[in-house]
Write a protein that holds these residues in place. Structure first.
Motif, short mmCIF file in Angstrom:
data_model
loop_
_atom_site.label_atom_id
_atom_site.label_comp_id
_atom_site.label_asym_id
_atom_site.label_seq_id
_atom_site.Cartn_x
_atom_site.Cartn_y
_atom_site.Cartn_z
N GLU A 150 0.74 -1.18 0.15
CA GLU A 150 -0.03 0.08 0.02
C GLU A 150 0.76 1.43 0.23
O GLU A 150 0.37 2.41 -0.17
N VAL B 285 -3.91 2.45 9.39
CA VAL B 285 -4.34 1.36 8.55
C VAL B 285 -4.46 0.10 9.26
O VAL B 285 -5.50 -0.62 9.10
N LEU C 268 -2.11 6.55 0.82
CA LEU C 268 -2.20 5.28 0.28
C LEU C 268 -2.08 5.39 -1.27
O LEU C 268 -2.53 6.37 -1.93
N GLY D 121 -3.54 0.30 -2.23
CA GLY D 121 -4.03 1.06 -1.21
C GLY D 121 -5.02 1.97 -1.49
O GLY D 121 -6.20 2.27 -0.74
#
Length: 425
Positions: A125, A218, A272, A277
């Motif tokens: 990501e 995340v 991202l 992502g």
């Protein structure tokens, strides 16, 4: 405190970029893949040979297996065997579990050995192709993240509808649904442990330089995703149960909204990268809007039980909101599937199979000719406030295992070897 090296994107060509990931019930933002490490170069003078060989063998097994699993992540059909004797999600998960208590010896009692080895992982990501950090806590964090991703992948496989032997429409069995909830809570437990017990071990400057795959936002978003998808399954089972009340269904739908809203809040402003992502962000947006459609639908049904003109008006407003969110969720779903890597929706099942029929029908029967008199903005303005419920489900209480006993036996040896080295090293 730990040397950091990040390789820019498109350098080295190690990152896997599949064109399509097939059917997706549970989104998994790729597998971070470890690159080989020669422990003898950095630990040769600090550890006895048997312990160093154990570290090396366990990690090499993970490197090989992760490289095999990564290209097929989220696929409904997997390779059954390879030249290495078979690489499955369960085997890789077990390999990580075997590695963790040996790895944790490097950080035991604040040992300086934790800074001796440079660990390298390929990101998914983050813009950087890979990140190398000379800190064993980074390796522990990466292992827990991969264990969580494997669990989400296992849940995805369980939640892809199958056609029965009798040839009925594809469906997900109740056994698979219940098993997936257990797996989701395990995944959430790994991530929760990473947030609470591992991230704080890393110096603040190093935490800021972690790849976005391992950013706290995340990790929290993935944890909340696991909880949100668990609640979604619970709601689907409540819909199928004659004993579940409207109040129970509304509470579950509102809990689902809260989990996805918090997931979106955690991931919204993170950098991202496009690909895994960007698709991750779209998945959370889709599921958040979908959850709001369910919550407003059941909230409207309960309001309608009030039997007053005001409650009926609020019921209509809630159903209108549910219908608008349902339409928005279809668009969000299409955007998610169209984003690279491409994906498909499996046949509808559970909560959305039921609501995709009920929301449009109930809304049209209640609103009738007045439906066109309201703009989207007006509908959202008049929609009643959803009740606020705390999330009942919690992540499993996963604890880091103690280092294997061989570390206790070798601590004195390691300390002696370290003290005998020149201070300049």
């Amino acid at each position: 405190m730990g040397c950091l090296v990040s390789t820019p994107k498109d350098v080295g060509g190690n990152r896997r970029r599949p064109g399509s990931i097939g059917d997706v019930s549970v989104y998994v933002p790729g597998f971070r893949i470890p690159k080989p490490v020669d422990f003898s170069l950095s630990l040769g003078d600090h550890l006895p040979k048997n312990l160093m060989e154990s570290l090396s063998a366990l990690r090499t097994r993970i490197v090989v297996m992760a490289g095999q699993e990564a290209p097929t992540v989220s696929r409904s059909k997997r390779k059954s065997a390879t030249q290495h004797g078979g690489s499955t999600l369960a085997d890789l998960h077990q390999a990580l579990e075997d590695y963790l208590p040996v790895l944790l010896g490097l950080v035991k009692d604040g040992s300086q050995l934790q800074h001796k080895v440079q660990f390298v992982w390929i990101n998914q990501e983050d813009d950087a192709e890979e990140t190398a950090i000379s800190n064993a806590w980074y390796e522990v964090l990466s292992v827990l993240h991969l264990m969580a991703m494997l669990s989400l992948s296992q849940a995805n496989l369980l939640l892809l509808p199958r056609t029965s032997a009798a040839g009925y429409h594809p469906k997900v069995s109740e056994e698979s649904r219940r098993a997936s909830i257990d797996i989701f809570l395990k995944a959430a437990g790994y991530l929760d442990c990473a947030i609470r017990n591992v991230l704080p071990q890393l110096p603040t400057p190093l935490r800021k330089d972690l790849p976005v795959d391992l950013a706290e936002g995340v990790l929290r978003a993935l944890c909340l995703q696991a909880l949100g998808q668990s609640v979604d399954i619970q709601l689907g089972m409540a819909i199928d149960s004659a004993k579940a009340t409207l109040a129970v269904k509304r509470r579950l739908a509102c809990e689902m909204v809260k989990s996805w809203q918090q997931a979106q809040d955690n991931i919204m402003n993170l950098p991202l990268a496009n690909g895994w992502g960007g698709k991750h962000r779209l998945f959370i947006k889709w599921k958040y809007v979908e959850a709001k459609a369910a919550a407003y639908y059941y909230h409207g049904l309960i309001l309608d039980e009030g039997n007053t003109e005001r409650s009926h008006g609020m019921d209509v407003a809630a159903l209108q909101a549910a219908d608008e969110y349902f339409k928005e969720s279809r668009r969000a779903c299409e955007a998610f599937n169209a984003a690279s890597p491409l994906s498909r929706n499996p046949p509808l099942w559970g909560t959305m199979k039921y609501l995709s029929d009920k929301i449009p029908k109930d809304t049209s029967s209640k609103v009738r000719i007045n439906q066109d008199l309201y703009s989207y903005e007006k509908i959202m303005e008049t929609a009643p406030t959803l009740p606020d419920f705390d999330l009942a489900l919690k992540p499993d209480d996963f604890q880091l295992p103690p280092p294997v006993s061989s570390w206790n036996e070798e601590t004195a040896v390691a300390g002696q070897a370290s003290s005998n080295r020149p201070k300049s090293e």
